[in-house]
Design an enzyme around this catalytic site. Structure first.
Site, PDB file in Angstrom:
ATOM      1  N   LYS A   1       0.843  -1.194   0.000  1.00 22.07           N
ATOM      2  CA  LYS A   1       0.000   0.000   0.000  1.00 22.07           C
ATOM      3  C   LYS A   1       0.880   1.246   0.000  1.00 22.07           C
ATOM      4  O   LYS A   1       1.950   1.263   0.607  1.00 22.07           O
ATOM      5  CB  LYS A   1      -0.901  -0.009   1.236  1.00 22.07           C
ATOM      6  CG  LYS A   1      -1.991   1.043   1.207  1.00 22.07           C
ATOM      7  CD  LYS A   1      -2.935   0.899   2.371  1.00 22.07           C
ATOM      8  CE  LYS A   1      -4.044   1.932   2.313  1.00 22.07           C
ATOM      9  NZ  LYS A   1      -5.000   1.791   3.438  1.00 22.07           N
TER      10      LYS A   1
ATOM     11  N   HIS B   1      -8.333 -10.002   6.383  1.00 23.24           N
ATOM     12  CA  HIS B   1      -7.805  -8.867   7.127  1.00 23.24           C
ATOM     13  C   HIS B   1      -7.880  -9.100   8.631  1.00 23.24           C
ATOM     14  O   HIS B   1      -7.110  -8.495   9.393  1.00 23.24           O
ATOM     15  CB  HIS B   1      -8.554  -7.588   6.751  1.00 23.24           C
ATOM     16  CG  HIS B   1      -7.726  -6.344   6.866  1.00 23.24           C
ATOM     17  ND1 HIS B   1      -6.670  -6.064   6.026  1.00 23.24           N
ATOM     18  CD2 HIS B   1      -7.774  -5.315   7.744  1.00 23.24           C
ATOM     19  CE1 HIS B   1      -6.124  -4.915   6.367  1.00 23.24           C
ATOM     20  NE2 HIS B   1      -6.758  -4.435   7.411  1.00 23.24           N
TER      21      HIS B   1
ATOM     22  N   ARG C   1      -4.607 -10.237   9.834  1.00 26.55           N
ATOM     23  CA  ARG C   1      -3.643  -9.133   9.982  1.00 26.55           C
ATOM     24  C   ARG C   1      -3.881  -8.404  11.310  1.00 26.55           C
ATOM     25  O   ARG C   1      -2.929  -8.050  12.012  1.00 26.55           O
ATOM     26  CB  ARG C   1      -3.803  -8.188   8.798  1.00 26.55           C
ATOM     27  CG  ARG C   1      -2.911  -6.959   8.815  1.00 26.55           C
ATOM     28  CD  ARG C   1      -3.034  -6.250   7.462  1.00 26.55           C
ATOM     29  NE  ARG C   1      -2.667  -4.842   7.528  1.00 26.55           N
ATOM     30  CZ  ARG C   1      -1.433  -4.376   7.398  1.00 26.55           C
ATOM     31  NH1 ARG C   1      -0.426  -5.222   7.212  1.00 26.55           N
ATOM     32  NH2 ARG C   1      -1.188  -3.081   7.441  1.00 26.55           N
TER      33      ARG C   1
ATOM     34  N   HIS D   1       2.360   0.610   8.111  1.00 23.38           N
ATOM     35  CA  HIS D   1       1.485   1.744   8.365  1.00 23.38           C
ATOM     36  C   HIS D   1       2.232   3.047   8.139  1.00 23.38           C
ATOM     37  O   HIS D   1       3.375   3.205   8.575  1.00 23.38           O
ATOM     38  CB  HIS D   1       0.948   1.713   9.802  1.00 23.38           C
ATOM     39  CG  HIS D   1      -0.091   0.668  10.031  1.00 23.38           C
ATOM     40  ND1 HIS D   1      -0.393   0.158  11.271  1.00 23.38           N
ATOM     41  CD2 HIS D   1      -0.939   0.046   9.166  1.00 23.38           C
ATOM     42  CE1 HIS D   1      -1.353  -0.746  11.175  1.00 23.38           C
ATOM     43  NE2 HIS D   1      -1.701  -0.825   9.906  1.00 23.38           N
TER      44      HIS D   1
ATOM     45  N   TYR E   1      -4.413  -0.660  18.121  1.00 24.09           N
ATOM     46  CA  TYR E   1      -4.373  -2.013  18.669  1.00 24.09           C
ATOM     47  C   TYR E   1      -4.138  -2.005  20.176  1.00 24.09           C
ATOM     48  O   TYR E   1      -4.380  -3.010  20.848  1.00 24.09           O
ATOM     49  CB  TYR E   1      -3.304  -2.843  17.946  1.00 24.09           C
ATOM     50  CG  TYR E   1      -3.656  -3.094  16.499  1.00 24.09           C
ATOM     51  CD1 TYR E   1      -4.686  -3.970  16.164  1.00 24.09           C
ATOM     52  CD2 TYR E   1      -2.993  -2.432  15.473  1.00 24.09           C
ATOM     53  CE1 TYR E   1      -5.032  -4.178  14.837  1.00 24.09           C
ATOM     54  CE2 TYR E   1      -3.337  -2.636  14.152  1.00 24.09           C
ATOM     55  CZ  TYR E   1      -4.357  -3.512  13.846  1.00 24.09           C
ATOM     56  OH  TYR E   1      -4.711  -3.708  12.526  1.00 24.09           O
TER      57      TYR E   1
END
Length: 292
Positions: A158, A223, A226, A249, A258
């Site tokens: 990404k 996902h 992940r 990220h 998280y």
């Protein structure tokens, strides 16, 4: 292809936007133009506002689903058409903040045990063991597995960024077993179309089938694995900054969410309920005499 569509496509290519982003933006602008049956050059903020209301009220799209629409329109008008419009001309609805549903280690084990296909098991295990996005897993090549350095190379993830993630010794055993069975050549997980990797939809379907067989009631997507990767690392004491690098990220705030679901954070504090004095045990009534 109209000249305006061609110009917008060139603008996106010059800025090296991801292929999926380019396709999505063109679809969004095309839908916008068809709705009003006019070229976007003849439309303005009032039509944009009416379009967003239509998508929200008539099409029942969630606020999060409107992000691609607004991104596409901002790019068209600000970049391609060079309109000097403010953010207020592209009203972005506030997204509800939702925490991910996290699978426990026991649930992860049960889930993997429910996958019959060796190929699908290897794919989903890579997603969990390395914390990869499903798009990153399906685009892995055989040469991306570096067993000498014990790393996996993620090419152009990404935001068009390369990164390395750990190669678990246990995962390497699984991948070697899979390789000896399937003998993939270029793509690590080839699809049904020759020369193409497995599709994300196929991985999603395999995930749903495994969830059904596992009997786990929590929602599970590729996902979700992940999410579990990041949460379990955090609970094991891994530094948030290191998790950010592994996850790819852009912002540390994305990784920090998280902290809100990790048991090492949530359960580390004693509830005040446990500090209350325990009531004295009530004396039990004398047993009734037995007559038989």
């Amino acid at each position: 292809m109209t000249p305006l569509r061609q110009r917008m496509l060139h603008d996106m290519q010059i800025r090296n936007l991801a292929d999926n982003t380019q396709k999505s933006y063109l679809i969004q602008v095309s839908s916008f133009a068809r709705h009003f049956r006019r070229s976007p050059e003849l439309l303005g903020p009032e039509e944009i506002r009416a379009w967003l209301v239509y998508l929200r009220e008539e099409r029942k799209l969630a606020p999060a689903s409107l992000g691609a629409t607004i991104g596409a329109l901002r790019f068209l008008y600000r970049v391609t058409l060079k309109r000097d419009w403010s953010d207020e001309d592209f009203p972005l609805p506030k997204k509800p903040f939702r925490l991910p549903v996290v699978l426990s280690l026991e649930e992860i084990t049960t889930f993997f045990d429910s996958i019959a296909s060796l190929k699908h098991r290897a794919i989903l295990m890579v997603a969990y063991a390395a914390g990869l996005r499903v798009s990153e897993v399906v685009h892995l090549k055989v040469t991306d597995i570096d067993s000498k350095r014990m790393v996996i190379r993620v090419n152009q993830g990404k935001n068009r960024k390369d990164r390395y993630v750990m190669l678990s010794p246990r995962l390497l055993e699984i991948l070697r077993t899979y390789w000896h069975d399937a003998h993939p050549r270029e793509w690590l997980f080839p699809g049904n179309i020759p020369g193409q990797p497995i599709s994300r939809d196929a991985v999603g379907q395999a995930c749903q089938l495994a969830r059904k067989h596992s009997g786990i009631q929590k929602p599970i997507t590729p996902h979700s694995l992940r999410h579990a990767f990041a949460t379990h690392l955090l609970e094991a004491g891994t530094d948030v900054r290191r998790i950010q690098l592994l996850m790819g990220h852009r912002s540390l705030s994305t990784t920090s969410r998280y902290l809100k679901v990790a048991t090492s954070t949530v359960c580390a504090t004693t509830s005040p309920f446990d500090l209350l004095p325990r009531p004295e045990p009530t004396p039990s009534a004398p047993a009734a005499p037995e007559y038989f």
